[in-house]
Design a protein around this motif. Structure first.
Motif, PDB file in Angstrom:
ATOM      1  N   THR A 160       0.845  -1.201   0.000  1.00 45.73           N
ATOM      2  CA  THR A 160       0.000   0.000   0.000  1.00 45.73           C
ATOM      3  C   THR A 160       0.881   1.252   0.000  1.00 45.73           C
ATOM      4  OG1 THR A 160      -0.160   0.107   2.425  1.00 45.73           O
ATOM      5  CG2 THR A 160      -1.846  -1.174   1.273  1.00 45.73           C
ATOM      6  N   GLY A 161       2.018   1.179  -0.696  1.00 51.86           N
ATOM      7  CA  GLY A 161       2.899   2.335  -0.767  1.00 51.86           C
ATOM      8  C   GLY A 161       3.522   2.653   0.577  1.00 51.86           C
ATOM      9  N   GLY A 162       3.625   3.945   0.868  1.00 52.20           N
ATOM     10  CA  GLY A 162       4.315   4.383   2.080  1.00 52.20           C
ATOM     11  C   GLY A 162       3.668   3.925   3.370  1.00 52.20           C
ATOM     12  N   SER A 163       2.391   3.570   3.333  1.00 49.13           N
ATOM     13  CA  SER A 163       1.721   3.098   4.550  1.00 49.13           C
ATOM     14  C   SER A 163       1.887   1.599   4.768  1.00 49.13           C
ATOM     15  CB  SER A 163       0.222   3.431   4.487  1.00 49.13           C
ATOM     16  OG  SER A 163      -0.382   2.820   3.358  1.00 49.13           O
ATOM     17  N   SER A 164       2.577   0.919   3.848  1.00 55.02           N
ATOM     18  CA  SER A 164       2.660  -0.547   3.896  1.00 55.02           C
ATOM     19  C   SER A 164       3.139  -1.078   5.239  1.00 55.02           C
ATOM     20  CB  SER A 164       3.608  -1.061   2.798  1.00 55.02           C
ATOM     21  OG  SER A 164       3.165  -0.707   1.518  1.00 55.02           O
ATOM     22  N   TYR A 165       4.140  -0.385   5.805  1.00 54.97           N
ATOM     23  CA  TYR A 165       4.778  -0.959   6.989  1.00 54.97           C
ATOM     24  C   TYR A 165       4.030  -0.671   8.268  1.00 54.97           C
ATOM     25  CZ  TYR A 165       8.165  -2.496   3.753  1.00 54.97           C
ATOM     26  OH  TYR A 165       8.739  -3.155   2.707  1.00 54.97           O
ATOM     27  N   ILE A 166       3.113   0.269   8.238  1.00 53.28           N
ATOM     28  CA  ILE A 166       2.176   0.425   9.350  1.00 53.28           C
ATOM     29  C   ILE A 166       1.079  -0.625   9.211  1.00 53.28           C
ATOM     30  CG2 ILE A 166       0.584   2.014  10.487  1.00 53.28           C
ATOM     31  CD1 ILE A 166       2.371   4.294   9.565  1.00 53.28           C
ATOM     32  N   VAL A 167       0.649  -0.879   7.980  1.00 54.23           N
ATOM     33  CA  VAL A 167      -0.266  -1.999   7.726  1.00 54.23           C
ATOM     34  C   VAL A 167       0.339  -3.298   8.243  1.00 54.23           C
ATOM     35  CG1 VAL A 167      -1.261  -3.444   5.907  1.00 54.23           C
ATOM     36  CG2 VAL A 167      -1.451  -0.968   5.748  1.00 54.23           C
ATOM     37  N   HIS A 168       1.628  -3.502   7.977  1.00 53.59           N
ATOM     38  CA  HIS A 168       2.261  -4.763   8.360  1.00 53.59           C
ATOM     39  C   HIS A 168       2.318  -4.957   9.866  1.00 53.59           C
ATOM     40  CE1 HIS A 168       3.092  -6.199   4.440  1.00 53.59           C
ATOM     41  NE2 HIS A 168       4.013  -5.301   4.125  1.00 53.59           N
ATOM     42  N   VAL A 169       2.435  -3.882  10.645  1.00 49.03           N
ATOM     43  CA  VAL A 169       2.382  -4.032  12.098  1.00 49.03           C
ATOM     44  C   VAL A 169       1.037  -4.606  12.502  1.00 49.03           C
ATOM     45  CG1 VAL A 169       2.402  -2.822  14.310  1.00 49.03           C
ATOM     46  CG2 VAL A 169       4.082  -2.227  12.559  1.00 49.03           C
ATOM     47  N   GLY A 170      -0.037  -4.062  11.930  1.00 46.98           N
ATOM     48  CA  GLY A 170      -1.359  -4.597  12.224  1.00 46.98           C
ATOM     49  C   GLY A 170      -1.534  -6.023  11.746  1.00 46.98           C
ATOM     50  N   HIS A 171      -1.035  -6.320  10.535  1.00 46.61           N
ATOM     51  CA  HIS A 171      -1.148  -7.681   9.999  1.00 46.61           C
ATOM     52  C   HIS A 171      -0.323  -8.670  10.815  1.00 46.61           C
ATOM     53  CE1 HIS A 171      -2.634  -6.651   5.654  1.00 46.61           C
ATOM     54  NE2 HIS A 171      -3.359  -6.082   6.597  1.00 46.61           N
ATOM     55  N   ALA A 172       0.856  -8.239  11.267  1.00 48.99           N
ATOM     56  CA  ALA A 172       1.685  -9.123  12.100  1.00 48.99           C
ATOM     57  C   ALA A 172       0.974  -9.434  13.411  1.00 48.99           C
ATOM     58  CB  ALA A 172       3.046  -8.474  12.361  1.00 48.99           C
ATOM     59  N   ALA A 173       0.355  -8.419  13.995  1.00 46.50           N
ATOM     60  CA  ALA A 173      -0.390  -8.648  15.234  1.00 46.50           C
ATOM     61  C   ALA A 173      -1.558  -9.605  15.001  1.00 46.50           C
ATOM     62  CB  ALA A 173      -0.896  -7.315  15.788  1.00 46.50           C
ATOM     63  N   GLU A 174      -2.231  -9.468  13.865  1.00 45.68           N
ATOM     64  CA  GLU A 174      -3.333 -10.374  13.536  1.00 45.68           C
ATOM     65  C   GLU A 174      -2.834 -11.809  13.371  1.00 45.68           C
ATOM     66  OE1 GLU A 174      -4.983  -8.760   9.997  1.00 45.68           O
ATOM     67  OE2 GLU A 174      -5.775  -6.969  10.972  1.00 45.68           O
ATOM     68  N   ALA A 175      -1.713 -11.964  12.665  1.00 39.53           N
ATOM     69  CA  ALA A 175      -1.164 -13.306  12.445  1.00 39.53           C
ATOM     70  C   ALA A 175      -0.748 -13.943  13.756  1.00 39.53           C
ATOM     71  CB  ALA A 175       0.026 -13.236  11.483  1.00 39.53           C
TER      72      ALA A 175
END
Length: 390
Positions: A81-96
């Motif tokens: 998701t561009g520059g927001s990707s790695y904030i998304v990934h924090v949320g996705h990592a927490a979900e996983a």
């Protein structure tokens, strides 16, 4: 399923280089990974989840997992998701982690835009983006689409160039204490508005820096976090949202996707904007910051100019200390993706490890907010709320 309190950020590392002519992008990814693992007190053999985005070379996550010798990965996420990707990934990592898919998640970013310039407007595997034939003919660029947002915000709400300049001034006050910052000099409002025009009304000093480098994060399960001798930063809530023009049906340039991602994160975290002690706000341009501050609820829509004026973003002075590393405007914007650096500085603040001159007193609750893509066309927004656990 809520992720509240089900994952912790236990490692964070920002690469010290801002110009890396003698390193490859995979090397930077690997060095960032090693730094974050060392910070957490873990090894690559502990990693069972890997997260990256479009900056990862080759086959993305597949190439980087092999290159870094990660032999125990059982969960992979390469959301882009561009520059927001790695904030998304924090949320996705927490979900996983909450779902039991992994227990030690490694997130890496790296790039070398100062060495090799790439073109935009194309999707994966070299195929043109679906909107390219309809929009590219008008000559849209990163600069002028953000300029459109700034101009419209000024028209609707009376925002001024001087008010936007205060955002750069605040960032520069923080960057002077960061030995790795790309731009260390403190600037004035006059210097910002007198710098050359890039895309009316945005001046040169309204724009972020372009740097090489990278960063990495380690997100773990509560059980792993308890075993490590590091300060615990708990993930309280996360939200994400896309925003686009919808074929011309939504052309309001004055708000970002944070109007949706922010409330979702606050609701899950069980806190309000007034509770936040420190804010990491994605700052590709000064207007990017102003719009997200409004959309997250730190002030009313249209009042952002007044809110940021007179130093309200400067640590120790203002009501909402922001980007105390200097942010993308002054410190670091590796491979044009500043989201990960926003989480890294939020972790530093919550640990009490920011520079003493900018450390926020009693910082126990922080937000990291990012957008990726273009505010003037389509973008992804991601919000993460983090808490220091006593």
């Amino acid at each position: 399923m809520s992720i509240r309190g089900k994952a912790y950020i236990m490692g964070a590392f920002e690469h010290p280089l801002r110009d890396a002519p003698d390193k490859t992008t995979p090397q930077l990814h690997a060095e960032c990974a090693a730094g974050a693992l060392a910070d957490a007190g873990l090894s690559k053999d502990d990693v069972d989840g890997y997260f990256c985005a479009g900056d990862a070379p080759g086959f993305g996550g597949l190439s980087m997992i092999d290159y870094m010798g990660l032999t125990n990965v059982r969960h992979l996420d390469s959301t882009e998701t561009g520059g927001s990707s790695y904030i998304v990934h924090v949320g996705h990592a927490a979900e996983a982690i909450a779902a039991g898919k992994c227990s030690v998640a490694l997130i890496t970013l790296a790039g070398r835009p100062r060495q090799a310039r790439g073109g935009g407007g194309r999707g994966g595997f070299g195929e043109p983006a679906p909107e390219a034939g309809f929009e590219n003919i008008y000559g849209g660029s990163t600069h002028n689409t953000y300029g459109m947002c700034a101009m419209r915000h000024m028209y609707e709400y009376g925002t001024t160039s001087e008010q936007l300049a205060w955002i750069k001034v605040a960032a520069s006050h923080h960057a002077q204490w960061n030995e790795h910052a790309f731009l260390k000099d403190v600037v004035t409002v006059e210097e910002v508005v007198n710098s050359r025009m890039i895309a009316d009304p945005l001046h040169l000093l309204d724009c972020c820096v372009v740097t090489d480098g990278g960063g990495a994060l380690i997100v773990t399960s509560p059980e792993v976090a308890k075993s490590l001798k590091r300060p615990k930063v708990r993930v309280l809530g996360a939200g994400e949202a896309p925003k686009g023009p919808r074929g011309g049906l939504d052309l309001d340039l004055t708000y970002s996707g944070a109007v949706w991602s922010g409330p979702r994160a606050f609701e899950e975290a069980g806190v309000r904007p007034a509770d936040i002690k420190y804010a990491s706000i994605y700052d590709s341009f000064t207007i990017t910051v102003l719009m997200q501050i409004e959309d997250l609820g730190f002030c009313e829509k249209g009042h952002g100019g007044k809110f940021v004026a007179d130093g309200n973003l400067i640590s120790g002075v203002g009501r909402l200390p922001f980007n105390t590393d200097g942010g993308g405007l002054c410190n670091n914007h590796p491979t044009n993706r500043g989201g990960i650096t926003k989480v890294i500085e939020a972790v530093r603040q919550l640990r009490g490890e920011a520079h003493p001159k900018v450390q926020v007193a009693n910082c126990d609750l922080a937000i990291a907010q990012g957008t990726g893509g273009s505010l003037g066309t389509r973008h992804g927004s991601a919000t993460v709320i983090l808490e220091r656990e006593a």
